[in-house]
Design a protein around this motif. Structure first.
Motif, PDB file in Angstrom:
ATOM      1  N   MET A 189      -1.654  11.748  -0.627  1.00 25.43           N
ATOM      2  CA  MET A 189      -0.977  10.452  -0.637  1.00 25.43           C
ATOM      3  C   MET A 189       0.273  10.433   0.231  1.00 25.43           C
ATOM      4  N   LEU A 228      -8.073   1.162   2.607  1.00 27.41           N
ATOM      5  CA  LEU A 228      -8.678   0.218   1.668  1.00 27.41           C
ATOM      6  C   LEU A 228      -7.615  -0.646   0.990  1.00 27.41           C
ATOM      7  N   LEU A 229      -6.488  -0.047   0.624  1.00 22.74           N
ATOM      8  CA  LEU A 229      -5.411  -0.810  -0.009  1.00 22.74           C
ATOM      9  C   LEU A 229      -4.840  -1.858   0.935  1.00 22.74           C
ATOM     10  N   LEU A 275       1.077   4.099  -3.063  1.00 22.50           N
ATOM     11  CA  LEU A 275       0.771   5.516  -2.847  1.00 22.50           C
ATOM     12  C   LEU A 275       1.943   6.425  -3.223  1.00 22.50           C
ATOM     13  N   ALA A 301       0.826  -1.209   0.000  1.00 25.75           N
ATOM     14  CA  ALA A 301       0.000   0.000   0.000  1.00 25.75           C
ATOM     15  C   ALA A 301       0.859   1.258   0.000  1.00 25.75           C
ATOM     16  N   TRP A 345      -1.399  13.578   6.738  1.00 24.20           N
ATOM     17  CA  TRP A 345      -2.587  12.942   7.329  1.00 24.20           C
ATOM     18  C   TRP A 345      -2.792  13.435   8.761  1.00 24.20           C
ATOM     19  N   ILE A 384      -7.978   7.242   3.633  1.00 22.79           N
ATOM     20  CA  ILE A 384      -9.025   6.264   3.322  1.00 22.79           C
ATOM     21  C   ILE A 384      -8.546   5.290   2.243  1.00 22.79           C
ATOM     22  N   VAL A 385      -7.888   5.828   1.214  1.00 29.33           N
ATOM     23  CA  VAL A 385      -7.336   4.973   0.148  1.00 29.33           C
ATOM     24  C   VAL A 385      -6.304   4.016   0.724  1.00 29.33           C
ATOM     25  N   TYR A 386      -5.482   4.505   1.638  1.00 26.01           N
ATOM     26  CA  TYR A 386      -4.443   3.685   2.269  1.00 26.01           C
ATOM     27  C   TYR A 386      -5.062   2.530   3.056  1.00 26.01           C
ATOM     28  N   VAL A 401      -8.543  11.873   2.376  1.00 28.56           N
ATOM     29  CA  VAL A 401      -8.883  10.989   1.262  1.00 28.56           C
ATOM     30  C   VAL A 401      -7.764   9.979   1.035  1.00 28.56           C
ATOM     31  N   GLY A 402      -6.512  10.444   1.122  1.00 30.45           N
ATOM     32  CA  GLY A 402      -5.375   9.544   0.978  1.00 30.45           C
ATOM     33  C   GLY A 402      -5.335   8.503   2.080  1.00 30.45           C
TER      34      GLY A 402
END
Length: 204
Positions: free
Chosen positions: A70, A92-93, A45, A41, A75, A88-90, A85-86
Motif C-alpha cells: 500500500m 481500481l479505487l 491506502l 484513493a 511500487w 492494482i488496488v490503487y 497488488v497495492g
C-alpha cells in the motif's frame, strides 16, 4: 478536455416576438472529478499504516508485506514484486471514486429536466428519458477515459521512482493542480479582458 453535446432550442412565439431557435452545447468535462479520486484513493491506502503507527501495533511478515504493497515507495520495485497488488488496488479505487464523485456532482436527470423545461433538446434524441440515457452513456464513457488519464499522470512519477530509481520530488497530483490553477487563471484573465475590450486574449 471536454465533450460538447449539441443542444438545440425550439422556436417559441410569445406575443409578437419569437424566442429560441438558437443552438448551443452542453460541456461535459473529461476529468469531471478533478484530483478528488486520487486524494480519496491515497487517503484510503494510508489508513492501515496510520492505525498501526498510532497504536504502536506489532505486525508480522504478512502484515508488513501488505503495508509495503500500500506504500507508493515500493511500487514498480523489482525487490518487492508483491507490491504490485497495492498498485492494482490503487487503480481500481481511482476508477471507483471517479464514478462516485461524478455521480454526486452531475445529475443527468436534473440536466435533462432543465433542458426540457427551457425547450431544449439534443438533436436526434427525444426529450425526457432518452436524453437521460444518452447523457448517462456519454458520461460513463468519458469518466472512464478521464480516470485512465488521472491514473497515467499519477503513476508516471511513481514509475520513475521505483523502476528507474530516479528521485522525482513531485507527484502527479501536484502536476494536475498546477495545470488546473494555470488554466483557471487564464480563464479569469480572459474574462476580465473580454469585459474591457470585447475580445479575449486567448482568441487573439
Amino acid at each position: 478536455g471536454q465533450r460538447r453535446i449539441p443542444v438545440q432550442y425550439a422556436k417559441r412565439v410569445i406575443g409578437r416576438k419569437m424566442y429560441g431557435g438558437h443552438s448551443t452545447f452542453l460541456p461535459l468535462k473529461v476529468n469531471q472529478a478533478g484530483v478528488i479520486p486520487i486524494i480519496f484513493a491515497s487517503s484510503l491506502l494510508s489508513v492501515p499504516s496510520i492505525v498501526i503507527n498510532l497504536f504502536n501495533m506489532n505486525v508480522g511478515t504478512t502484515a508488513q508485506k501488505i503495508m509495503q504493497g500500500m506504500n507508493q515507495n515500493y511500487w514498480f520495485n523489482a525487490e518487492y514484486p508483491w507490491a504490485s497488488v497495492g498498485l492494482i488496488v490503487y487503480i481500481l479505487l481511482n476508477i471507483i471514486f471517479a464514478y462516485f464523485y461524478t455521480s454526486i456532482t452531475f445529475n443527468p436527470i436534473e440536466v435533462a429536466n432543465n433542458m426540457k423545461k427551457s425547450g431544449g433538446f439534443i438533436p436526434g434524441i427525444r426529450p425526457g428519458r432518452p436524453t437521460v440515457e444518452y447523457l448517462t452513456k456519454i458520461l460513463n464513457y468519458i469518466i472512464f477515459v478521464g480516470a485512465c488519464g488521472l491514473i497515467l499522470v499519477q503513476i508516471v512519477p511513481i514509475l520513475f521512482n521505483g523502476w528507474l530509481g530516479a528521485k522525482v520530488s513531485f507527484g502527479g497530483t501536484s502536476l494536475i493542480i498546477i495545470v488546473s490553477v494555470i488554466l483557471e487563471t487564464l480563464k479569469q484573465i480572459d474574462s476580465m479582458t473580454l469585459v474591457r475590450t470585447y475580445k479575449g486574449f486567448l482568441n487573439s
